[in-house]
Design a protein around this motif. Sequence first.
Motif, PDB file in Angstrom:
ATOM      1  N   MET A 686       0.792  -1.132   0.289  1.00 47.34           N
ATOM      2  CA  MET A 686      -0.546  -0.499  -0.453  1.00 47.34           C
ATOM      3  C   MET A 686       0.458   1.586   0.171  1.00 47.34           C
ATOM      4  O   MET A 686       1.663   1.304   0.630  1.00 47.34           O
ATOM      5  CB  MET A 686      -1.004  -0.047   0.898  1.00 47.34           C
ATOM      6  CG  MET A 686      -1.731   0.782   1.033  1.00 47.34           C
ATOM      7  SD  MET A 686      -2.992   1.145   2.855  1.00 47.34           S
ATOM      8  CE  MET A 686      -3.647  -0.437   2.780  1.00 47.34           C
ATOM      9  N   ILE A 687       0.304   2.128  -0.618  1.00 54.44           N
ATOM     10  CA  ILE A 687       1.162   3.452  -0.434  1.00 54.44           C
ATOM     11  C   ILE A 687       0.097   4.544   0.020  1.00 54.44           C
ATOM     12  O   ILE A 687      -0.545   4.192  -0.335  1.00 54.44           O
ATOM     13  CB  ILE A 687       1.666   4.031  -2.505  1.00 54.44           C
ATOM     14  CG1 ILE A 687       2.570   2.747  -2.623  1.00 54.44           C
ATOM     15  CG2 ILE A 687       2.121   5.462  -1.868  1.00 54.44           C
ATOM     16  CD1 ILE A 687       3.151   3.612  -4.215  1.00 54.44           C
ATOM     17  N   ALA A 710       2.247   2.864   5.753  1.00 51.83           N
ATOM     18  CA  ALA A 710       0.824   3.094   5.347  1.00 51.83           C
ATOM     19  C   ALA A 710      -1.066   2.743   6.106  1.00 51.83           C
ATOM     20  O   ALA A 710      -1.225   3.644   6.486  1.00 51.83           O
ATOM     21  CB  ALA A 710       0.856   2.159   4.070  1.00 51.83           C
ATOM     22  N   PHE A 711      -0.213   1.024   6.399  1.00 49.66           N
ATOM     23  CA  PHE A 711      -1.778   0.968   6.811  1.00 49.66           C
ATOM     24  C   PHE A 711      -2.069   1.586   8.053  1.00 49.66           C
ATOM     25  O   PHE A 711      -3.455   1.956   8.449  1.00 49.66           O
ATOM     26  CB  PHE A 711      -1.640  -0.701   6.724  1.00 49.66           C
ATOM     27  CG  PHE A 711      -2.495  -1.828   8.021  1.00 49.66           C
ATOM     28  CD1 PHE A 711      -4.471  -1.765   7.012  1.00 49.66           C
ATOM     29  CD2 PHE A 711      -2.574  -1.494   8.786  1.00 49.66           C
ATOM     30  CE1 PHE A 711      -5.403  -1.966   8.511  1.00 49.66           C
ATOM     31  CE2 PHE A 711      -3.748  -2.363   9.791  1.00 49.66           C
ATOM     32  CZ  PHE A 711      -4.770  -2.552   9.704  1.00 49.66           C
ATOM     33  N   GLN A 712      -0.445   1.207   8.651  1.00 49.32           N
ATOM     34  CA  GLN A 712      -1.025   2.157  10.447  1.00 49.32           C
ATOM     35  C   GLN A 712      -1.493   3.742   9.904  1.00 49.32           C
ATOM     36  O   GLN A 712      -2.707   3.469  10.757  1.00 49.32           O
ATOM     37  CB  GLN A 712       0.312   1.843  11.027  1.00 49.32           C
ATOM     38  CG  GLN A 712       0.454   0.533  11.145  1.00 49.32           C
ATOM     39  CD  GLN A 712       2.069   0.304  12.469  1.00 49.32           C
ATOM     40  OE1 GLN A 712       3.164   0.755  11.642  1.00 49.32           O
ATOM     41  NE2 GLN A 712       2.064   0.091  13.369  1.00 49.32           N
ATOM     42  N   ASN A 713      -1.156   4.118   9.620  1.00 55.73           N
ATOM     43  CA  ASN A 713      -1.272   5.672   9.442  1.00 55.73           C
ATOM     44  C   ASN A 713      -3.144   6.215   8.653  1.00 55.73           C
ATOM     45  O   ASN A 713      -3.546   6.570   9.723  1.00 55.73           O
ATOM     46  CB  ASN A 713      -0.422   6.314   8.187  1.00 55.73           C
ATOM     47  CG  ASN A 713      -0.601   7.525   8.244  1.00 55.73           C
ATOM     48  OD1 ASN A 713      -0.143   8.581   9.280  1.00 55.73           O
ATOM     49  ND2 ASN A 713      -1.305   7.931   7.388  1.00 55.73           N
ATOM     50  N   PHE A 714      -2.990   4.706   8.054  1.00 60.05           N
ATOM     51  CA  PHE A 714      -4.938   4.430   7.657  1.00 60.05           C
ATOM     52  C   PHE A 714      -5.919   4.448   9.152  1.00 60.05           C
ATOM     53  O   PHE A 714      -6.830   5.471   9.542  1.00 60.05           O
ATOM     54  CB  PHE A 714      -5.033   3.899   6.416  1.00 60.05           C
ATOM     55  CG  PHE A 714      -4.850   4.789   4.997  1.00 60.05           C
ATOM     56  CD1 PHE A 714      -5.167   5.691   4.406  1.00 60.05           C
ATOM     57  CD2 PHE A 714      -4.852   3.627   4.553  1.00 60.05           C
ATOM     58  CE1 PHE A 714      -5.253   6.015   3.530  1.00 60.05           C
ATOM     59  CE2 PHE A 714      -3.729   4.989   3.032  1.00 60.05           C
ATOM     60  CZ  PHE A 714      -4.126   5.393   2.824  1.00 60.05           C
ATOM     61  N   ALA A 715      -4.829   3.521   9.516  1.00 62.54           N
ATOM     62  CA  ALA A 715      -5.906   3.186  10.345  1.00 62.54           C
ATOM     63  C   ALA A 715      -5.687   4.366  12.118  1.00 62.54           C
ATOM     64  O   ALA A 715      -7.445   4.320  12.196  1.00 62.54           O
ATOM     65  CB  ALA A 715      -5.258   1.682  11.381  1.00 62.54           C
ATOM     66  N   ALA A 716      -5.132   4.794  11.750  1.00 64.71           N
ATOM     67  CA  ALA A 716      -5.145   5.701  13.203  1.00 64.71           C
ATOM     68  C   ALA A 716      -5.662   7.239  12.391  1.00 64.71           C
ATOM     69  O   ALA A 716      -6.955   8.016  13.651  1.00 64.71           O
ATOM     70  CB  ALA A 716      -3.403   6.243  13.472  1.00 64.71           C
ATOM     71  N   GLU A 717      -5.843   6.965  11.296  1.00 67.87           N
ATOM     72  CA  GLU A 717      -6.950   8.155  10.699  1.00 67.87           C
ATOM     73  C   GLU A 717      -8.191   8.004  11.037  1.00 67.87           C
ATOM     74  O   GLU A 717      -9.268   8.553  11.394  1.00 67.87           O
ATOM     75  CB  GLU A 717      -6.679   8.708   9.500  1.00 67.87           C
ATOM     76  CG  GLU A 717      -5.061   9.665   9.189  1.00 67.87           C
ATOM     77  CD  GLU A 717      -5.040   9.771   7.919  1.00 67.87           C
ATOM     78  OE1 GLU A 717      -5.238   9.668   6.936  1.00 67.87           O
ATOM     79  OE2 GLU A 717      -4.406  10.398   7.796  1.00 67.87           O
TER      80      GLU A 717
END
Length: 885
Positions: A686-687, A710-717
């Motif tokens: 993922m990007i 990238a997944f962790q950042n999406f999850a945090a958002e």
Amino acid sequence: MSTAEIRRRWLSFFEQRGHTVVPSASLVSDDPTLMFTVAGMVPFVPYLSGMVPSPYVRATSVQKCIRTNDIEEVGKTPRHGTFFQMCGNFSFGDYFKEGAITFAWDLLTTSEAEGGLGFDPADLWVTVYEDDDEAHRLWSDIAGLPDERIQRLGKDTNYWSTGQPGPAGPCSEIFFDLGPEYGIDGGPATDDDRYVEIWNLVFMQYSVTDVKSKTEFTIEGELPKKNIDTGMGLERIAFIKQGVENMYEIDQVRPVLDLTAELSGKAYGDNDADDVRMRVIADHIRSGLMLIGDGVTPSNEGRGYILRRLLRRAILSLRLLGVSDPTFKKLFAASYEAMREAYPELNENYSFIERAALNEEATFLRTLSSGIAILDDAVTEARSAKETLPGNTAFMLHDTHGFPIELTLEIAEEAGIEVDQAGFTTLMQEQRDRAKADALAKKGQRADLGVYKTLRALGETTFLGYDEFEHESRVLGVLVDGQSVTAASEGDIAEIVLAETTLWAESGGQDSDHGVIVGDGFELEVLDVQKPVQGLVVHTVRVTVGTVAVDDRAVTKVDAAYRRGAQQAHSATHIIHAALRDVLGDGAHQAGSYNKAGYMRLDFTHGEALSTTAKSEIEEIANLAIRANHEVVAREMPIDDAKQLGAMALFTEKYGDIVRVVDIGGPWSRELCAGTHVSNSAEVGMINLISESSVGASNRRVESLVGFEAFQNFAAERAIVQELSSNLKTPRADLVQRVAELGAQLKTAEKKIAQLQAAQLGERIPELISQAERVGDVKLVSASLGAVGSGDDVRGLATDIRDRVQAEAAVVVLAAEVAEKPVLIAATTQGARDAGVRAGDLVKTGARILGGGGGGKPDLAQGGGTDVTQIDDALLALREQLRGA
């Protein structure tokens, strides 16, 4: 004879005599101690020093060079140029003095009809080192020169060394006599401009130690292999052969000079000062063309700063010639036409070069306008006070806005005021001293690359990490504190050189691998992996167990998880590069990158910020390419074959004859790249583009998280969105509108509060005026207002009070606390200014006490600081200043 023809004859002459023709290296030097390629021999230093085995015994080149240490002399002398071309012939343990002198004399004096340069031997003089009897004899025997035209000079002119321990030797210089109308008789020893140095032959035959200066060292002995390094200045030969007065009038430079004269409406040759400016423009435009062509873009640091300085000096010189409109489109086109025959690669890059130059011109013209506005205010203030323009103002304009002192002097002279040039000169010298001290400090921090010479001579380090994560090798060298040792023990930080390694050394934008090196009885934690010299991989390690020694067997073990993350990030860089070009067009060209496990950044050429739509589209194209599971293929091939396939070569990278081409989805992404990559695009995962910003007038930067990060950042958002939705009791689909509504409500409330605060302050005007006191020759209204909403409120109150007491010689000084910081405002009536009181002087005094600074015009000024507890002391100091006025 055209400059291109001289260049062609040089290369042909030496190629016919067994020399390998080596293409010019980039102006961006591989040498970490150099910013640019400053001399023709720089690309050959690893071979001349013996650090890297030479791939040929004889070589010749015409090397592009940039040197800016004498930038202030450009245009003032016949042969000072920031860009120049150095013709060189080199021997690595092959021919020596006799061969070098024979080749030089033959090329110079052979007739033009027979392929030589056609110099009359009667016009040539030579110098040799004072003790070099052999060179003196050879010049006499080979060239038939009389003794009086072979002059012996000392170490300061005729002995070459790097300034460091290592190879050195005497040199012999060839000079052309311009004739008696150009100066005194007596040869090069007179140091007169009549005698132009055209060629320097360096006889590299000794090893020196204990180097204290250019002339103070100890000759340790003769080198086992003696080398020849020569340099003939192409521009110097051209201006002599073309019968012009200086290098700015040769065919590769004159078109820009003539166009500058046309644009300015001034004739070249009519005015010395204008002629210097035209020559500066012609030189700097050519330098800018060649630097941008080699991938340098204007910026505030390093090479980009030098380029920016050259371009801005050209713009300022144009302004001093009376040209204020944009001109770079025409000037760069003229320089391009003059240089493209010698450097056909400019044809491929010219659209990029032009775009970068025009962006920088537009940016600086805007900066120039704001700088002139500052200067106009300073001139008005100095004129009304009947004072000189302060030196610190002139320095600020020079340092911050790029104004040369000449422009400040000219504008000030038109206004009838003088400039404190002594103060300006003092500040300039202080800046030079700081820069010199910083450069010396940095030089002291650099490792002596000579320590790697013996290790590199053992062979090139083989990288096996494309296919293996573990491999056993042999320890070739151990370094501690920059010194070669036989072993390093537990607790030591050491550098380890191996015959082979699976650990990636930082290069091509990819960070170095994490991992360990283990052997019988020792374990090493890998802290960094670098290539300090071409072909040599050095592992910086911490010895965590045991002792590692030279000749030990050692196994390199790559941290597999980190490497996979780095491969994901590097492949993601290629994918985003391709996506950028899909969305923005072919003008979006990579200008630098950095990637490591979980993260990548990519700099690219583009003149404006990306829209939200463009960023979303780039991210979508990139992730669709990942989902498409494109095969990633890496293969080696000759560089010409790779270019025919359309593989992209990056400006900032150096490539050999055989290159590695990485395809992602076939031609969709095809780049020259030595880095490590995933096997298929789906492995990237993922990007997530997290930022887009400017890194210069014509460069942008995107940053992205990759893979699991990238997944962790999406999850945090997602968690943040869920929390906001819950707290605001609003469905996710309506969240943006709800936040916008709350923001609007907050702005309305803040506006009402500000209006109320302003009204409350206005109500205090009668009270403050009634408390005014006579101080010296003026009436002083002074108060500390406590905490207020903004500095504008204090400023408005001060001007309102001044309007009420306009008929008197009055001064208003108000202080307040704004956002926990002190703000100070001073305003004066005409009567107070007639009495010699200036608001700017008062604010400067008070702001110093408040721990800050400030200034302004004589009628209104503002300052601030950091210490609100000093407000009362600041007001008291202003009262005392008025009392003594």
